[in-house]
Structure formats: C-alpha cells, structure tokens
Design a protein around this motif. Sequence first.
Motif, PDB file in Angstrom:
ATOM      1  N   GLY A  11      36.248  42.525  60.318  1.00  0.00           N
ATOM      2  CA  GLY A  11      37.010  42.801  61.535  1.00  0.00           C
ATOM      3  C   GLY A  11      37.174  44.338  61.914  1.00  0.00           C
ATOM      4  N   GLY A  12      36.662  44.601  63.138  1.00  0.00           N
ATOM      5  CA  GLY A  12      36.601  45.663  63.588  1.00  0.00           C
ATOM      6  C   GLY A  12      37.681  46.328  64.690  1.00  0.00           C
ATOM      7  N   GLY A  13      38.903  45.833  64.348  1.00  0.00           N
ATOM      8  CA  GLY A  13      40.092  46.044  65.633  1.00  0.00           C
ATOM      9  C   GLY A  13      40.944  47.190  64.999  1.00  0.00           C
ATOM     10  N   HIS A  14      42.030  47.448  65.423  1.00  0.00           N
ATOM     11  CA  HIS A  14      42.803  48.453  64.808  1.00  0.00           C
ATOM     12  C   HIS A  14      42.975  48.450  63.394  1.00  0.00           C
ATOM     13  N   GLY A  15      43.361  47.641  62.590  1.00  0.00           N
ATOM     14  CA  GLY A  15      43.674  47.438  61.268  1.00  0.00           C
ATOM     15  C   GLY A  15      42.164  47.621  60.512  1.00  0.00           C
ATOM     16  N   ARG A  35      32.074  41.013  64.999  1.00  0.00           N
ATOM     17  CA  ARG A  35      31.152  40.144  65.971  1.00  0.00           C
ATOM     18  C   ARG A  35      30.759  40.786  67.278  1.00  0.00           C
ATOM     19  N   THR A  36      31.280  41.833  67.501  1.00  0.00           N
ATOM     20  CA  THR A  36      31.283  42.563  68.883  1.00  0.00           C
ATOM     21  C   THR A  36      29.993  43.736  68.816  1.00  0.00           C
ATOM     22  N   ALA A  37      28.954  43.355  69.357  1.00  0.00           N
ATOM     23  CA  ALA A  37      27.880  44.169  69.056  1.00  0.00           C
ATOM     24  C   ALA A  37      28.178  45.673  69.703  1.00  0.00           C
ATOM     25  N   ARG A  38      28.927  45.883  70.763  1.00  0.00           N
ATOM     26  CA  ARG A  38      29.158  47.266  71.398  1.00  0.00           C
ATOM     27  C   ARG A  38      30.024  48.184  70.419  1.00  0.00           C
ATOM     28  N   THR A  39      30.927  47.342  69.679  1.00  0.00           N
ATOM     29  CA  THR A  39      31.734  48.144  68.756  1.00  0.00           C
ATOM     30  C   THR A  39      31.062  48.700  67.518  1.00  0.00           C
ATOM     31  N   THR A  66      26.712  43.493  62.833  1.00  0.00           N
ATOM     32  CA  THR A  66      27.343  42.130  63.343  1.00  0.00           C
ATOM     33  C   THR A  66      26.812  40.998  62.565  1.00  0.00           C
ATOM     34  N   ASP A  67      26.049  41.338  61.300  1.00  0.00           N
ATOM     35  CA  ASP A  67      25.700  40.261  60.473  1.00  0.00           C
ATOM     36  C   ASP A  67      26.455  40.107  59.036  1.00  0.00           C
TER      37      ASP A  67
END
Length: 208
Positions: A11-15, A35-39, A66-67
Amino acid sequence: MKEDIIWAIIGGGHGGQSMAGHLAIMGCRVRLYNRTARTIEEINKLGGINIDGALQGFGRLELATTDIGEALAGAHVVVVVTPATAHAEVATKCASHLVDGQIVFLHPGAMCGAIEFREILRNAGCTANIPVAESNHLLYACRSSKPGYAEILAIKKDGLLATLPANKNHEILELLNEVFPQISGGKKCPGNRPVQWRCHNASGPHDL
C-alpha cells in the motif's frame, strides 16, 4: 537485529508511504508495493520517501514495485497498510506468493481483519503456514501530498496487537517492538482468542 529483517509494505497511500519512510529512516530494509504505476515511478525516481513533520528525514527503499510477488519474495514481515475494504484483494494477490515463516501484519486490521484475511488466503489456495497479526489502529497521523513525500504529524504512543494463531502473538510482538515499542499485546477473550474489541470515538476507547 532489525537490520536483518526485510519489510514489505503493501500500500502506497498516506499510511504506507509514512510507514515505509519511517522504517527506512530507522535503518530497516524496506520494500514498497503499490498497484498504481505512476506512484511507484515517482518514488523510484527519488529512491525512497521524504518524511517531514514530527519526524524528518529521507528513507531510502530497497525496492518499490507494482509486482506484489517481487515485493514479497524473501520478505520477513508483510505489512498491509490499506483500507479494510482492500484486504480481500490484497489477500488474494498475496496467496500464491506467501511462504512458510513469513508474517502478515494488518496495520490496522479493522475489526477481526486477521480472521477475514486468513480465510481468503485459504480460499485462494495458500497452504503456507502464515500467522496473521493485526493492530487496532494506524500508528501514524499522517498524509501524503504526492508520491515520495509524506508528512507524519504524530506517531501514536500506544497500540494493540492480536495474532492468529494466538500462540504466535508474543513472538511477533517481540519482533515489532524492535521498531515499534509502543505496541502491546491485546487482552484475550474467553477461549483464549486474541481479540480485544474496542470502539474509538470522541470519549476514547472502550473494551466490550
């Protein structure tokens, strides 16, 4: 030693970015899956996560990808830092990659997240011997304005851990305490089940 443990943050969100950056700043080996390539592309350009706020520094990551299979291969602790609504999808993606000896830590687990996660792993054909632990809340008050940058406003001073199976709780707690000493073991319900129900509202937590 914490330097020997490989952490895979899912998970590449805030947390997720906050935790990945914090662990890396503490000297841990950290991988990040999103899962978001741009991130992932933006984080790879930087080589890690810039942390600002109550904690400041740059956390260099061992891998951002992303893998999910690549992120999990060889990892000791798999930390799922996503909304509870994404746990089923994450468990399904992890099922074919997890191996005996790895630990899954839902951070946070929501209510009984470990039960759901283990059930989905089984239904997806995962035969690995995997303990699944969960915390009662996210340790960070945080936000990420863009990939590769996270602001940690505060790090909470307490947290509870419960694990399935219950006899693994102490072992996993000892490992987590090397980097998060504020986490403690939750109370056990009748039948030795490692669950402590808590309601968080304006008046504070309450055991039920």
